[in-house]
Design a protein around this motif. Structure first.
Motif, PDB file in Angstrom:
ATOM      1  N   ILE B   6       1.299 -39.385  -7.543  1.00 30.76           N
ATOM      2  CA  ILE B   6       0.751 -38.876  -6.290  1.00 30.76           C
ATOM      3  C   ILE B   6      -0.151 -39.941  -5.698  1.00 30.76           C
ATOM      4  N   ASN B   7       0.146 -40.298  -4.477  1.00 34.15           N
ATOM      5  CA  ASN B   7      -0.713 -41.225  -3.771  1.00 34.15           C
ATOM      6  C   ASN B   7      -1.430 -40.437  -2.685  1.00 34.15           C
ATOM      7  N   PRO B   8      -2.752 -40.294  -2.822  1.00 37.12           N
ATOM      8  CA  PRO B   8      -3.475 -39.438  -1.870  1.00 37.12           C
ATOM      9  C   PRO B   8      -3.262 -39.831  -0.412  1.00 37.12           C
ATOM     10  N   GLU B   9      -3.000 -41.115  -0.156  1.00 39.47           N
ATOM     11  CA  GLU B   9      -2.859 -41.528   1.245  1.00 39.47           C
ATOM     12  C   GLU B   9      -1.471 -41.233   1.802  1.00 39.47           C
ATOM     13  N   GLU B  10      -0.462 -41.273   0.920  1.00 40.60           N
ATOM     14  CA  GLU B  10       0.901 -41.186   1.438  1.00 40.60           C
ATOM     15  C   GLU B  10       1.605 -39.868   1.130  1.00 40.60           C
ATOM     16  N   SER B  11       0.934 -38.971   0.440  1.00 35.38           N
ATOM     17  CA  SER B  11       1.574 -37.710   0.104  1.00 35.38           C
ATOM     18  C   SER B  11       1.627 -36.805   1.323  1.00 35.38           C
ATOM     19  N   PRO B  12       2.537 -35.825   1.296  1.00 38.74           N
ATOM     20  CA  PRO B  12       2.528 -34.838   2.379  1.00 38.74           C
ATOM     21  C   PRO B  12       1.145 -34.201   2.488  1.00 38.74           C
ATOM     22  N   SER B  13       0.786 -33.802   3.703  1.00 40.39           N
ATOM     23  CA  SER B  13      -0.584 -33.329   3.924  1.00 40.39           C
ATOM     24  C   SER B  13      -0.933 -32.158   3.012  1.00 40.39           C
ATOM     25  N   PHE B  14       0.082 -31.349   2.681  1.00 39.54           N
ATOM     26  CA  PHE B  14      -0.211 -30.199   1.842  1.00 39.54           C
ATOM     27  C   PHE B  14      -0.740 -30.635   0.475  1.00 39.54           C
ATOM     28  N   ILE B  15      -0.140 -31.684  -0.087  1.00 37.74           N
ATOM     29  CA  ILE B  15      -0.589 -32.168  -1.404  1.00 37.74           C
ATOM     30  C   ILE B  15      -1.952 -32.830  -1.292  1.00 37.74           C
ATOM     31  N   SER B  16      -2.128 -33.654  -0.263  1.00 40.31           N
ATOM     32  CA  SER B  16      -3.437 -34.306  -0.167  1.00 40.31           C
ATOM     33  C   SER B  16      -4.544 -33.295   0.104  1.00 40.31           C
ATOM     34  N   GLU B  17      -4.215 -32.236   0.870  1.00 36.93           N
ATOM     35  CA  GLU B  17      -5.227 -31.185   1.055  1.00 36.93           C
ATOM     36  C   GLU B  17      -5.551 -30.523  -0.274  1.00 36.93           C
ATOM     37  N   LEU B  18      -4.486 -30.251  -1.020  1.00 41.04           N
ATOM     38  CA  LEU B  18      -4.644 -29.524  -2.272  1.00 41.04           C
ATOM     39  C   LEU B  18      -5.499 -30.284  -3.273  1.00 41.04           C
ATOM     40  N   ILE B  19      -5.250 -31.579  -3.406  1.00 40.58           N
ATOM     41  CA  ILE B  19      -5.997 -32.320  -4.421  1.00 40.58           C
ATOM     42  C   ILE B  19      -7.445 -32.552  -4.002  1.00 40.58           C
ATOM     43  N   TYR B  20      -7.748 -32.303  -2.712  1.00 41.55           N
ATOM     44  CA  TYR B  20      -9.152 -32.357  -2.308  1.00 41.55           C
ATOM     45  C   TYR B  20      -9.808 -30.973  -2.360  1.00 41.55           C
ATOM     46  N   GLN B  21      -8.973 -29.941  -2.232  1.00 41.09           N
ATOM     47  CA  GLN B  21      -9.523 -28.583  -2.323  1.00 41.09           C
ATOM     48  C   GLN B  21      -9.839 -28.214  -3.766  1.00 41.09           C
ATOM     49  N   LEU B  22      -8.919 -28.560  -4.640  1.00 43.57           N
ATOM     50  CA  LEU B  22      -9.096 -28.227  -6.053  1.00 43.57           C
ATOM     51  C   LEU B  22     -10.145 -29.139  -6.654  1.00 43.57           C
ATOM     52  N   LYS B  23     -10.874 -28.569  -7.607  1.00 43.17           N
ATOM     53  CA  LYS B  23     -11.873 -29.384  -8.290  1.00 43.17           C
ATOM     54  C   LYS B  23     -11.391 -29.692  -9.698  1.00 43.17           C
ATOM     55  N   ILE B  24     -12.045 -30.683 -10.294  1.00 43.40           N
ATOM     56  CA  ILE B  24     -11.707 -31.059 -11.672  1.00 43.40           C
ATOM     57  C   ILE B  24     -11.760 -29.824 -12.575  1.00 43.40           C
ATOM     58  N   LYS B  25     -12.774 -28.990 -12.360  1.00 40.32           N
ATOM     59  CA  LYS B  25     -12.941 -27.839 -13.250  1.00 40.32           C
ATOM     60  C   LYS B  25     -11.803 -26.817 -13.113  1.00 40.32           C
ATOM     61  N   ASP B  26     -11.082 -26.850 -11.969  1.00 43.36           N
ATOM     62  CA  ASP B  26      -9.948 -25.935 -11.805  1.00 43.36           C
ATOM     63  C   ASP B  26      -8.765 -26.350 -12.664  1.00 43.36           C
ATOM     64  N   ALA B  27      -8.715 -27.611 -13.034  1.00 44.93           N
ATOM     65  CA  ALA B  27      -7.552 -28.108 -13.772  1.00 44.93           C
ATOM     66  C   ALA B  27      -7.859 -28.420 -15.240  1.00 44.93           C
ATOM     67  N   MET B  28      -9.136 -28.691 -15.541  1.00 45.82           N
ATOM     68  CA  MET B  28      -9.464 -29.175 -16.896  1.00 45.82           C
ATOM     69  C   MET B  28      -9.268 -28.101 -17.970  1.00 45.82           C
ATOM     70  N   SER B  29      -9.114 -28.583 -19.168  1.00 47.26           N
ATOM     71  CA  SER B  29      -9.039 -27.681 -20.306  1.00 47.26           C
ATOM     72  C   SER B  29     -10.440 -27.518 -20.883  1.00 47.26           C
ATOM     73  N   THR B  30     -10.822 -26.253 -21.099  1.00 42.60           N
ATOM     74  CA  THR B  30     -12.173 -26.012 -21.626  1.00 42.60           C
ATOM     75  C   THR B  30     -12.122 -25.699 -23.120  1.00 42.60           C
ATOM     76  N   ARG B  31     -10.902 -25.652 -23.634  1.00 39.18           N
ATOM     77  CA  ARG B  31     -10.747 -25.406 -25.071  1.00 39.18           C
ATOM     78  C   ARG B  31     -10.955 -26.763 -25.766  1.00 39.18           C
ATOM     79  N   LEU B  32     -12.194 -27.018 -26.123  1.00 40.35           N
ATOM     80  CA  LEU B  32     -12.538 -28.351 -26.608  1.00 40.35           C
ATOM     81  C   LEU B  32     -12.398 -28.474 -28.120  1.00 40.35           C
ATOM     82  N   ILE B  33     -11.690 -29.506 -28.509  1.00 40.50           N
ATOM     83  CA  ILE B  33     -11.628 -29.853 -29.929  1.00 40.50           C
ATOM     84  C   ILE B  33     -12.519 -31.087 -30.084  1.00 40.50           C
ATOM     85  N   THR B  34     -13.635 -30.933 -30.741  1.00 45.11           N
ATOM     86  CA  THR B  34     -14.580 -32.054 -30.840  1.00 45.11           C
ATOM     87  C   THR B  34     -14.895 -32.348 -32.303  1.00 45.11           C
TER      88      THR B  34
END
Lengths: 111, 304
Positions: B6-34
């Motif tokens: 995914i290239n933020p500059e060249e992707s369709p506007s829907f994708i570039s909007e989406l990756i700016y709307q979503l936050k890291i915490k929406d995608a990250m895994s919180t099930r931590l193995i440490t």
């Protein structure tokens, strides 16, 4: 025929537009919807409706000239509309009946 | 899967909007193995095997100290240091993401640093999650699905494929400007090379429904829409509505005033004329207003 060829017979004055305007037939009516429904392209409109809407109607159905009967005064805005749409405006003291009758005879003589 | 296509500059506007709307915490895994710094690398290796992961953050409480990756383990196996404490082998130069950052940061970090995973910290610098390119792709797919479902639920209007659209306001009793919209429509259509007979039919219908608005309505709009194969003239007014539409469509029926009639209008021929001229004619009326729609097929006309 061109309108400048029939001015004498119809006792009419060309008040605006091209005197060489060609007409292929005529339609007589004061009801503008009727004109729109039945006039043919190239017909001259014989009417007493002396206002810009008559010119608008004429332009929509490709009527190249309007003859205003009974010496009805032609307002400036009608002349302007005529110039804008390239439609000649003529006036005559004759009634629609007289103009229609004379013009019918003239067209009948055309080869 | 170390990069995301995914290239933020060249992707369709829907994708570039989406990756700016979503936050890291929406995608990250919180099930931590440490693991802690006193654990051995072998312990970490077993954790990786058990949980099928390629990197383990080393923490003290919620504080991130470093990370041990699969590469570190392989090196330790090679060097015979696998039973030593993680302290000696872990990477301390860490690139981290913050949970409130847009997902776009995650996408570009993946490309930029070529790490398989990034620890995620909150604003208090506590470790709250870990994110991989797989997490990002899953989050995007989930959002795509949601969006697709939402779009399916939306009422589907006809697709707007108008090539030309013109609209004019029409005022009550404004005889002075009446006919102007129709003239403009006609001019425009003439430019498209429409056959004269079709042009005339359109002009007649357009002018009639326009005059109808001038004479009878409280004002409204008249619009022309040209699509491949059709021309549509639509007049929409703001009332007062036609009490009996069937009657209004009868030739000769009119409610026009004397002075309107004296101008040559109001003879009860308007709507019938428009209807006869159009290939399709549709009228709806209520006290809120009247809509008249005249459609013309371009293909049916001779010489069109």
């Amino acid at each position: 025929m061109h309108i400048n060829e029939i001015t004498a017979q119809l006792e009419m004055t060309i008040v605006s537009g091209d005197s060489k305007t060609e007409v292929l037939g005529a339609y007589t009516s004061d009801l503008l919807s009727d004109v729109m429904a039945h006039a043919n392209e190239g017909d001259v409109l014989i009417t007493i409706q002396a206002h810009r809407n008559a010119v608008a109607v004429a332009s929509h159905v490709d009527i190249p000239a309007v003859i205003v009967c009974n010496d009805r005064p032609v307002p400036d805005e009608m002349l302007e509309a005529g110039n804008e749409h390239g439609i000649a405006i003529c006036t005559t003291p004759l009634s629609q009946y007289e103009v229609s009758g004379r013009l019918y005879t003239l067209f009948a003589k055309e080869p | 899967m170390s990069t995301i296509p995914i290239n933020p500059e060249e992707s369709p506007s829907f994708i570039s909007e989406l990756i700016y709307q979503l936050k890291i915490k929406d995608a990250m895994s919180t099930r931590l193995i440490t693991a802690s710094r006193t654990d051995t690398l072998r312990t970490v290796q077993e954790q990786m095997k058990e949980h099928k992961i390629t990197g383990v953050p080393i923490v003290q409480g919620t504080r991130l100290l470093g990370i041990v990756s699969m590469d570190d383990i392989i090196r330790a196996l090679n060097d015979g240091t696998i039973d030593e404490k993680v302290d000696v082998a872990m990477s301390r130069q860490l690139i981290v993401l913050e949970e409130e950052m847009p997902l776009a940061f995650g996408v570009s970090y993946m490309d930029k640093y070529r790490f398989g995973r990034f620890p995620v910290l909150n604003k208090d610098k506590e470790l709250v999650g870990i994110i991989t390119s797989r997490d990002i792709l899953i989050a995007l797919l989930v959002e795509f699905n949601k969006e697709a479902e939402a779009r399916e639920q939306e009422p589907q209007g006809p697709p707007d494929d108008a090539q030309i659209r013109r609209e004019f306001a029409v005022k009550k009793f404004d005889f002075e400007h009446a006919g102007k919209p129709t003239s403009e429509f006609k001019k425009e259509l003439k430019g498209l090379g429409l056959a004269p007979r079709l042009l005339r039919r359109i002009a007649v219908a357009s002018y009639e429904i326009e005059m109808n608005q001038v004479v009878h309505s409280d004002g409204g709009t008249i619009a022309m829409k040209v699509t491949p194969g059709t021309v549509e003239i639509v007049a929409i007014d703001n009332g007062p509505g036609i009490p009996d539409v069937q009657q209004a469509l009868e030739e000769g029926y009119s409610t026009a005033t004397e002075w309107v009639r004296s101008l040559g209008f109001g003879a009860g021929m308007g709507l019938p004329n428009a209807k006869r001229s159009a290939d399709e004619f549709e009228i709806t009326s209520s006290e809120q207003g009247t809509t008249v729609r005249c459609r013309f097929e371009l293909a049916t006309e001779e010489g069109a």
